[in-house]
Write a protein that holds these residues in place. Structure first.
Motif, PDB file in Angstrom:
ATOM      1  N   ALA A  63     134.232  38.650  -7.364  1.00  0.00           N
ATOM      2  CA  ALA A  63     133.834  39.212  -8.439  1.00  0.00           C
ATOM      3  C   ALA A  63     132.428  38.214  -8.937  1.00  0.00           C
ATOM      4  O   ALA A  63     132.240  37.112  -8.595  1.00  0.00           O
ATOM      5  CB  ALA A  63     134.499  39.440  -9.622  1.00  0.00           C
ATOM      6  N   GLN A  64     131.444  38.965  -9.414  1.00  0.00           N
ATOM      7  CA  GLN A  64     130.454  38.577 -10.347  1.00  0.00           C
ATOM      8  C   GLN A  64     130.080  38.892 -11.682  1.00  0.00           C
ATOM      9  O   GLN A  64     131.113  39.790 -12.074  1.00  0.00           O
ATOM     10  CB  GLN A  64     128.963  38.442  -9.312  1.00  0.00           C
ATOM     11  CG  GLN A  64     129.167  38.041  -8.018  1.00  0.00           C
ATOM     12  CD  GLN A  64     127.991  38.304  -7.194  1.00  0.00           C
ATOM     13  OE1 GLN A  64     127.188  39.201  -7.346  1.00  0.00           O
ATOM     14  NE2 GLN A  64     127.783  37.697  -6.086  1.00  0.00           N
ATOM     15  N   PHE A  65     129.292  38.431 -12.365  1.00  0.00           N
ATOM     16  CA  PHE A  65     129.094  38.665 -13.895  1.00  0.00           C
ATOM     17  C   PHE A  65     128.913  40.146 -14.051  1.00  0.00           C
ATOM     18  O   PHE A  65     129.093  40.715 -15.023  1.00  0.00           O
ATOM     19  CB  PHE A  65     127.895  37.988 -14.375  1.00  0.00           C
ATOM     20  CG  PHE A  65     127.958  37.854 -15.739  1.00  0.00           C
ATOM     21  CD1 PHE A  65     128.789  37.568 -16.585  1.00  0.00           C
ATOM     22  CD2 PHE A  65     126.717  38.401 -16.376  1.00  0.00           C
ATOM     23  CE1 PHE A  65     129.053  37.439 -18.159  1.00  0.00           C
ATOM     24  CE2 PHE A  65     126.752  38.492 -17.833  1.00  0.00           C
ATOM     25  CZ  PHE A  65     127.742  38.021 -18.629  1.00  0.00           C
ATOM     26  N   GLY A  66     128.154  40.711 -13.049  1.00  0.00           N
ATOM     27  CA  GLY A  66     127.949  42.207 -12.991  1.00  0.00           C
ATOM     28  C   GLY A  66     129.111  42.944 -12.971  1.00  0.00           C
ATOM     29  O   GLY A  66     129.350  44.202 -13.356  1.00  0.00           O
ATOM     30  N   ASP A  67     130.287  42.336 -12.955  1.00  0.00           N
ATOM     31  CA  ASP A  67     131.580  43.182 -12.647  1.00  0.00           C
ATOM     32  C   ASP A  67     132.516  42.923 -13.995  1.00  0.00           C
ATOM     33  O   ASP A  67     133.847  43.281 -14.161  1.00  0.00           O
ATOM     34  CB  ASP A  67     132.477  42.711 -11.695  1.00  0.00           C
ATOM     35  CG  ASP A  67     131.899  42.726 -10.304  1.00  0.00           C
ATOM     36  OD1 ASP A  67     131.783  43.810  -9.956  1.00  0.00           O
ATOM     37  OD2 ASP A  67     131.907  41.883  -9.512  1.00  0.00           O
ATOM     38  N   ARG A  68     131.744  42.515 -15.144  1.00  0.00           N
ATOM     39  CA  ARG A  68     132.197  42.363 -16.300  1.00  0.00           C
ATOM     40  C   ARG A  68     132.999  43.457 -17.098  1.00  0.00           C
ATOM     41  O   ARG A  68     133.813  43.498 -17.904  1.00  0.00           O
ATOM     42  CB  ARG A  68     131.746  41.648 -17.205  1.00  0.00           C
ATOM     43  CG  ARG A  68     130.338  42.236 -17.744  1.00  0.00           C
ATOM     44  CD  ARG A  68     129.274  41.344 -18.476  1.00  0.00           C
ATOM     45  NE  ARG A  68     128.101  41.886 -18.936  1.00  0.00           N
ATOM     46  CZ  ARG A  68     126.981  41.883 -18.080  1.00  0.00           C
ATOM     47  NH1 ARG A  68     127.208  41.574 -16.713  1.00  0.00           N
ATOM     48  NH2 ARG A  68     125.679  42.352 -18.487  1.00  0.00           N
ATOM     49  N   LYS A  69     132.469  44.668 -16.497  1.00  0.00           N
ATOM     50  CA  LYS A  69     132.779  45.947 -17.221  1.00  0.00           C
ATOM     51  C   LYS A  69     134.283  46.380 -16.739  1.00  0.00           C
ATOM     52  O   LYS A  69     134.871  47.096 -17.457  1.00  0.00           O
ATOM     53  CB  LYS A  69     131.859  47.126 -16.691  1.00  0.00           C
ATOM     54  CG  LYS A  69     132.175  47.152 -15.010  1.00  0.00           C
ATOM     55  CD  LYS A  69     130.867  48.178 -14.800  1.00  0.00           C
ATOM     56  CE  LYS A  69     130.654  48.368 -13.193  1.00  0.00           C
ATOM     57  NZ  LYS A  69     130.067  47.295 -12.647  1.00  0.00           N
ATOM     58  N   LYS A  70     134.781  45.484 -15.723  1.00  0.00           N
ATOM     59  CA  LYS A  70     136.249  45.763 -15.498  1.00  0.00           C
ATOM     60  C   LYS A  70     137.218  44.986 -16.274  1.00  0.00           C
ATOM     61  O   LYS A  70     138.471  45.412 -15.993  1.00  0.00           O
ATOM     62  CB  LYS A  70     136.434  45.187 -13.959  1.00  0.00           C
ATOM     63  CG  LYS A  70     135.711  46.012 -13.051  1.00  0.00           C
ATOM     64  CD  LYS A  70     135.889  45.564 -11.646  1.00  0.00           C
ATOM     65  CE  LYS A  70     134.804  45.956 -10.439  1.00  0.00           C
ATOM     66  NZ  LYS A  70     135.229  45.344  -9.310  1.00  0.00           N
ATOM     67  N   ILE A  71     136.769  44.100 -17.159  1.00  0.00           N
ATOM     68  CA  ILE A  71     137.733  43.257 -17.941  1.00  0.00           C
ATOM     69  C   ILE A  71     137.744  43.826 -19.337  1.00  0.00           C
ATOM     70  O   ILE A  71     136.935  44.504 -19.915  1.00  0.00           O
ATOM     71  CB  ILE A  71     137.100  41.727 -17.825  1.00  0.00           C
ATOM     72  CG1 ILE A  71     135.929  41.573 -18.675  1.00  0.00           C
ATOM     73  CG2 ILE A  71     137.212  41.250 -16.600  1.00  0.00           C
ATOM     74  CD1 ILE A  71     135.567  40.200 -18.737  1.00  0.00           C
ATOM     75  N   ASP A  72     139.090  43.576 -20.100  1.00  0.00           N
ATOM     76  CA  ASP A  72     139.362  44.073 -21.348  1.00  0.00           C
ATOM     77  C   ASP A  72     138.363  43.599 -22.573  1.00  0.00           C
ATOM     78  O   ASP A  72     138.297  44.161 -23.484  1.00  0.00           O
ATOM     79  CB  ASP A  72     140.637  43.797 -21.885  1.00  0.00           C
ATOM     80  CG  ASP A  72     141.785  44.629 -20.789  1.00  0.00           C
ATOM     81  OD1 ASP A  72     141.342  45.722 -20.107  1.00  0.00           O
ATOM     82  OD2 ASP A  72     143.076  43.902 -20.624  1.00  0.00           O
TER      83      ASP A  72
END
Length: 387
Positions: free
Chosen positions: A267-276
């Motif tokens: 994961a990278q910072f662009g994947d932050r949409k996956k976290i609560d």
């Protein structure tokens, strides 16, 4: 090294760095009541001295305006970086060690209690004593290949669950360790940047020309700007690791019959949409100008190889003395968090923003946001603790 040896070493170091009891050359003569005492150094009202054999040296403060001082700058526009008695870099106005340790230590403990029950931890102590758990596939100190690592896992089939759990715990905790080391490296690199920015004689200017604003370009100039680039790249690395860590904190149910892969491994910072906690106010995940600026600067450095096409350092001369140095930062007026652009031109300098002047505030806010983010992750871990 035994604990007793460590204590003796610490005591020796403390004596080596202790300030003298009697006033001498370069000493203020202030008594204990006038000083703040620390284990390895002492700060007087105006200076911090490091004791070497027969020498007392004042610590230098490298200020954001490109000047140096021998005393702690007391005004906000004189933020500075300095080395402590053991050579570690610090920034005035930011207790970086306390800021990271005060939150990272309890998060490390919370990770352990999320992975283990108390009984599981007690039963795994023998396995946890092995360097294999901490170093294999991570540290060059353990000479082991991928094939040998996998053979070792297969050979321990009777304790495979305990082995997989121990490896996973360390992999999980290693994500947080990378956040810690990243924060430390931001301060260290910033200190090295300001040291070079303030200290180097970037170009030999004839005496008759030493007046007004002069721009300089030299190997030393490029080295200083390289250090500036690294600061922003390292900040973004911390953002990446905070996403990886967040994904693991929010993970439910781990099967230790196999060696579990980290959920956020790639994961990278662009994947932050996956976290609560994505977009949580005050965290690194907030959708704000500050975080967009970090992303924008890092992207330009990685893909263009520089922050500005011409990496000038400007010097303000007053006769024989340099009163100020600065590096200009491209404008972000049109769309805050993104560089202004027109056609093929993407570096405009209408605002005279000096990156050396605003960098300490950027670092300070980055620490604040990271600390709040880790606090929220700790609370989440404690909700799901197994201990």
């Amino acid at each position: 090294m035994s604990m007793q040896a460590m204590i003796q070493k610490s005591s020796s170091a403390e004596r080596a760095f202790a300030a003298p009891d009697q006033p001498g050359e370069g000493h203020t003569g202030l008594g204990q009541a006038d000083c703040v005492w620390w284990p390895w150094w002492r700060i007087t009202l105006s200076e911090l001295w490091v004791k070497e054999p027969n020498i007392l040296k004042p610590i230098k403060y490298y200020c954001v305006d490109g000047t140096t001082q021998d005393a702690i700058p007391l005004t906000p526009n004189k933020a500075a970086f300095y080395r402590d008695a053991v050579g570690h870099w610090h920034m005035t106005g930011l207790d970086d060690v306390a800021a990271t340790d005060s939150i990272c230590i309890p998060v490390h403990e919370a990770i352990r209690m999320a992975v283990y029950t108390r009984q599981e931890y007690e039963d795994s102590k023998r396995i946890l004593e092995s360097p294999f758990i901490y170093d294999a596939g991570i540290d060059a100190e353990m000479k082991i290949s991928k094939d040998d690592f996998e053979k070792a896992l297969a050979a321990n089939s009777l304790a495979k669950r305990e082995l997989h759990q121990a490896l996973y715990w360390q992999d999980y905790a290693f994500l947080l360790s990378n956040v810690q080391s990243g924060l430390s490296e931001i301060i260290s690199t910033a200190g090295a940047f300001y040291e070079s920015f303030c200290s180097y004689e970037f170009v030999g200017i004839p005496k008759k020309e030493r007046n007004g604003v002069r721009r300089t370009d030299s190997p030393e100039t490029r080295f200083a700007t390289l250090l500036l680039h690294i600061i922003f790249v390292r900040m973004h690395s911390v953002l990446d690791y905070l996403v990886k860590l967040s994904l693991e904190v929010e993970r439910q149910g781990v099967n230790f019959d196999i060696y579990p892969k980290l959920r956020g491994l790639n994961a990278q910072f662009g994947d932050r949409k996956k976290i609560d906690i994505n977009k949580a106010i005050g965290t690194v995940f907030e959708d704000c100008v500050f975080i967009r600026t970090i992303e924008c600067v890092r992207t330009r450095i990685i893909h263009d190889g520089h922050l500005s096409p011409n990496q000038w350092i400007y010097e303000v001369w007053d006769g024989e003395k340099i009163s100020e140095r600065y590096i200009l930062f491209p404008d972000m007026k049109g769309n805050p968090g993104s560089f202004d652009s027109s056609g093929n031109r993407r570096s405009f300098y209408g605002d005279d923003t000096k990156i050396n002047a605003i960098l300490p505030a950027i670092i300070r806010e980055f620490y604040t946001r990271t600390t709040l983010t880790l606090s929220m992750l700790r609370d989440k871990l404690l909700e799901n603790r197994r201990w």
